[in-house]
Enzyme design. Sequence first.
Site, PDB file in Angstrom:
ATOM      1  CE  LYS A 116      -3.496  -2.573   2.546  1.00 50.64           C
ATOM      2  NZ  LYS A 116      -3.630  -3.702   1.746  1.00 50.64           N
ATOM      3  CG  HIS A 208     -14.026   2.367   1.419  1.00 44.53           C
ATOM      4  ND1 HIS A 208     -13.095   2.132   2.007  1.00 44.53           N
ATOM      5  CD2 HIS A 208     -14.572   1.803  -0.021  1.00 44.53           C
ATOM      6  CE1 HIS A 208     -12.667   1.322   1.424  1.00 44.53           C
ATOM      7  NE2 HIS A 208     -12.570   0.819   0.168  1.00 44.53           N
ATOM      8  CD  GLU A 288      -6.483  -0.669   0.810  1.00 46.18           C
ATOM      9  OE1 GLU A 288      -5.743  -0.377   1.702  1.00 46.18           O
ATOM     10  OE2 GLU A 288      -7.686  -2.032   1.200  1.00 46.18           O
ATOM     11  NE  ARG A 292      -6.817  -8.945  -1.930  1.00 49.46           N
ATOM     12  CZ  ARG A 292      -8.167  -8.407  -1.413  1.00 49.46           C
ATOM     13  NH1 ARG A 292      -9.680  -8.656  -1.646  1.00 49.46           N
ATOM     14  NH2 ARG A 292      -8.164  -7.432  -0.201  1.00 49.46           N
TER      15      ARG A 292
END
Length: 462
Positions: A116, A208, A288, A292
């Site tokens: 990160k 977020h 970040e 995946r």
Amino acid sequence: MFKKVLVANRGEIAVQIIRALHEMSIQAVAIYSVADQDSLFVQLADEAVCIGAGPVNESYLNMQAIISAANLTGCQAIHPGYGFLSENATFATLCQACQLTFIGPDADVIAQMGDKATARQTMKQLGVPVIPGSITILSTVTDALASAQQLGYPVMIKATAGGGGKGIRVVNDEQALAQAFQTAKQEAKASYDDGRLYLEKVIAPAKHIEVQVIADTQGHVVYLPERDCSLQRNHQKVIEESPCALLTPTERQQLGELVAAETKKLHYTNTGTFEFLMDQQHQFYFLEMNTRLQVEHTVTEMVTGLELIKAQVLVAAKMPLPFSQDEVQVNGVAIECRLNAEDPYHDFRPQPGQIKSLIYPMGTLGVRIDAGVVAGSTIAPFYDSMIAKVIVHGKDRKTAIAKMRRCLDELVLTGVQTNREFLSGLLTSEVVKQATYTTEYIQQDFLKEWLTDASTQISSAN
């Protein structure tokens, strides 16, 4: 195309990968710990290899054992799912060295973006707004205190590796920082075998917002509709939805085009997710990148009709993406709830044990259950407490919320305590109905009110 793929994971994501592989006429090999020997994913796999004891360091993080299992069973590729070794560049490199295709991005990109702190610097160099934070890795408490003084409190201690809220602490003053630094370091080391930390300035209130991308080896990059993951507790997502109700179509396009452009600059392949904080003025700050598949990829699949695990496999096999950007459309609203074996009335303590009875809600169009357990399954104490993901799709948010509440009401599970009532309570909140919730809503407002109401109801019943 691959003939046989090893699934280097467990639980519900292992189940979903195995099902996708079977639908692609690919054999699936499971690895499992002693604690998981009777699990559903082991039963569904074509072959299964025990790789160690229950603790993750002796099984699902044992790279050599996993590689040996893949070679022993004649696999051509490994799908890491999410968590465990999915963002471990060393593991991706080891796969390549052993002539195994790692179904994910290249190791160098994982190292660059999976870390990160490095990802922040990379995005900053590419001109993407990032959250103000420490310039270097913080080796000591003294370094952290100096950095926090420059940034100004409150600040967030963050682990450079992993995800799922591990190694993260919000602190408001020097004393709290000094106390939290070592515990965050120890937690990160235990979870990811990487104790490196850095600081970020806390941006609050904020939403977020994340955008998933997928890119093939032919140079095609596709961005997918954003997900609102703001309903969190201790920095772990609880409920996710797509699309975000507060974003305009123009903002959606601008954000998507931004991440697609950065993906190309990174020479990134396979799937990944850019995460942002959006302030009240709708300014976005890079948080970040997860290199995946995401737990919440399901809501994206529900609103687009695309199958992302299958797309991952195709890309790893050097084939082009099976869809273009023009084919990606937002259809309705999808919501996901994470059903966990935990006690929300007592600080969400994990509740390991055996599930005695389990009936999943079904019965209407637009309901999906991603689960790795059935009646009789055991929730082991070694792993994440998630039992299943309940996902619904509706023509709009009101329809989707009503459908999810119905599903939670109908769900029957005995033997272990779950967070079902807590999830249902969240969906009755006017703040959630209006989609104005932020990352702080559960911790600062909802949880206290919900526990008070629950206590009052219990007292009245007695």
